[in-house]
Design a protein around this motif. Sequence first.
Motif, short mmCIF file in Angstrom:
data_model
loop_
_atom_site.label_atom_id
_atom_site.label_comp_id
_atom_site.label_asym_id
_atom_site.label_seq_id
_atom_site.Cartn_x
_atom_site.Cartn_y
_atom_site.Cartn_z
N ALA A 40 0.85 -1.20 0.00
CA ALA A 40 0.00 0.00 0.00
C ALA A 40 0.88 1.24 0.00
CB ALA A 40 -0.91 0.00 1.22
N CYS A 41 0.38 2.27 -0.62
CA CYS A 41 1.10 3.54 -0.70
C CYS A 41 1.28 4.11 0.71
CB CYS A 41 0.31 4.50 -1.57
SG CYS A 41 1.07 6.11 -1.79
N SER A 42 2.45 4.60 1.00
CA SER A 42 2.73 5.12 2.34
C SER A 42 1.98 6.41 2.64
CB SER A 42 4.24 5.34 2.51
OG SER A 42 4.71 6.27 1.56
N GLN A 49 2.30 1.49 -3.84
CA GLN A 49 3.60 2.12 -3.97
C GLN A 49 4.28 1.64 -5.24
OE1 GLN A 49 4.39 3.90 -0.93
NE2 GLN A 49 5.92 5.00 -2.12
N LEU A 50 4.63 2.57 -6.11
CA LEU A 50 5.39 2.23 -7.31
C LEU A 50 6.87 2.47 -7.05
CD1 LEU A 50 4.86 1.28 -10.22
CD2 LEU A 50 4.71 3.66 -10.91
N ARG A 51 7.17 3.64 -6.54
CA ARG A 51 8.52 3.98 -6.09
C ARG A 51 8.36 4.83 -4.83
NH1 ARG A 51 8.99 4.35 -11.77
NH2 ARG A 51 8.83 6.61 -11.89
N LYS A 52 9.46 5.28 -4.25
CA LYS A 52 9.44 5.94 -2.94
C LYS A 52 8.39 7.06 -2.84
CE LYS A 52 12.15 8.40 0.41
NZ LYS A 52 13.02 9.52 0.51
N ASP A 53 8.39 8.01 -3.74
CA ASP A 53 7.44 9.12 -3.68
C ASP A 53 6.44 9.10 -4.83
OD1 ASP A 53 8.55 10.22 -1.34
OD2 ASP A 53 10.13 11.18 -2.50
N VAL A 86 -22.34 8.33 -10.86
CA VAL A 86 -21.18 7.51 -10.53
C VAL A 86 -19.96 8.08 -11.26
CG1 VAL A 86 -20.27 5.17 -10.65
CG2 VAL A 86 -22.70 5.53 -10.27
N PRO A 87 -18.80 8.11 -10.61
CA PRO A 87 -17.62 8.65 -11.29
C PRO A 87 -17.17 7.77 -12.45
CG PRO A 87 -17.00 7.69 -9.19
CD PRO A 87 -18.50 7.66 -9.26
N CYS A 88 -16.49 8.39 -13.40
CA CYS A 88 -15.93 7.67 -14.55
C CYS A 88 -14.74 6.83 -14.10
CB CYS A 88 -15.45 8.66 -15.60
SG CYS A 88 -16.76 9.68 -16.28
N PRO A 89 -14.42 5.78 -14.84
CA PRO A 89 -13.20 5.03 -14.52
C PRO A 89 -11.98 5.95 -14.66
CG PRO A 89 -14.58 3.81 -16.05
CD PRO A 89 -15.16 5.18 -15.93
N THR A 90 -11.05 5.83 -13.73
CA THR A 90 -9.84 6.66 -13.78
C THR A 90 -8.63 5.88 -13.29
OG1 THR A 90 -10.23 7.52 -11.56
CG2 THR A 90 -11.02 8.88 -13.39
N LEU A 91 -7.49 6.30 -13.79
CA LEU A 91 -6.20 5.90 -13.26
C LEU A 91 -5.69 7.10 -12.49
CD1 LEU A 91 -4.83 4.23 -16.47
CD2 LEU A 91 -5.08 3.09 -14.28
N ARG A 92 -5.11 6.86 -11.32
CA ARG A 92 -4.59 7.97 -10.51
C ARG A 92 -3.09 7.83 -10.33
NH1 ARG A 92 -6.38 8.35 -5.16
NH2 ARG A 92 -6.35 6.09 -5.08
N VAL A 93 -2.38 8.94 -10.47
CA VAL A 93 -0.95 8.99 -10.22
C VAL A 93 -0.74 9.97 -9.08
CG1 VAL A 93 1.32 9.54 -11.17
CG2 VAL A 93 -0.41 8.45 -12.62
N LEU A 94 -0.13 9.51 -8.00
CA LEU A 94 0.08 10.32 -6.82
C LEU A 94 1.57 10.54 -6.61
CD1 LEU A 94 -2.24 7.96 -6.30
CD2 LEU A 94 -2.52 9.25 -4.23
N THR A 95 1.96 11.78 -6.45
CA THR A 95 3.36 12.08 -6.16
C THR A 95 3.44 12.85 -4.85
OG1 THR A 95 3.21 14.07 -7.53
CG2 THR A 95 4.12 12.12 -8.56
N ARG A 96 4.53 12.67 -4.16
CA ARG A 96 4.72 13.32 -2.86
C ARG A 96 6.03 14.10 -2.92
NH1 ARG A 96 1.69 14.02 1.73
NH2 ARG A 96 2.96 13.98 3.59
#
Length: 175
Positions: A40-42, A49-53, A86-96
Amino acid sequence: MTSLLPALFLLCAPVFGAQAAQAAHGAHGAQAAEFRKAPACSFDAKAVQLRKDLCVGFDAGAYASRHSYEEAGQLRCTDEADEADVPCPTLRVLTRANGKTVVRAFAPPPKSSLGDPSDACVIDTIAVNRSGSRFALQGQGRDCFGGTARFSVEDVYELKSGAPVLVKKNGAYLR
């Protein structure tokens, strides 16, 4: 005199079929071995989690549950701001960065399983390759229209300029 060839074929056919099935499973298993379930994403428990941030997630939105053929033509989704639909299908990219999380949402590619009302409801996992350069949306089950066909999906993505790009679509119909 009758030939024994038809009888030999019937005796051997199940073996050849089993070998072909094992070979197909082995090829798909080798492909699946490239990816593993990610932690799971920190900084966002709904993503992985794909990579650290850097984390990725998805929402199947309007296509998340099983539906009839008639309903599939009438499924409507809207941006998340409009909570009435209902929301549309989405891919989410999260950066920290610097203690702040930036979430960017992307519509799935039209030919992806996430963007397909017959496939999206079976996706239940995000797997990541060892280097963290690619991720795959995976799942298996019956088609979303309630049919009897069983299948598996594995859509492989990589991030290009921060956006998810579909690089390979794997899948198999199971019996």
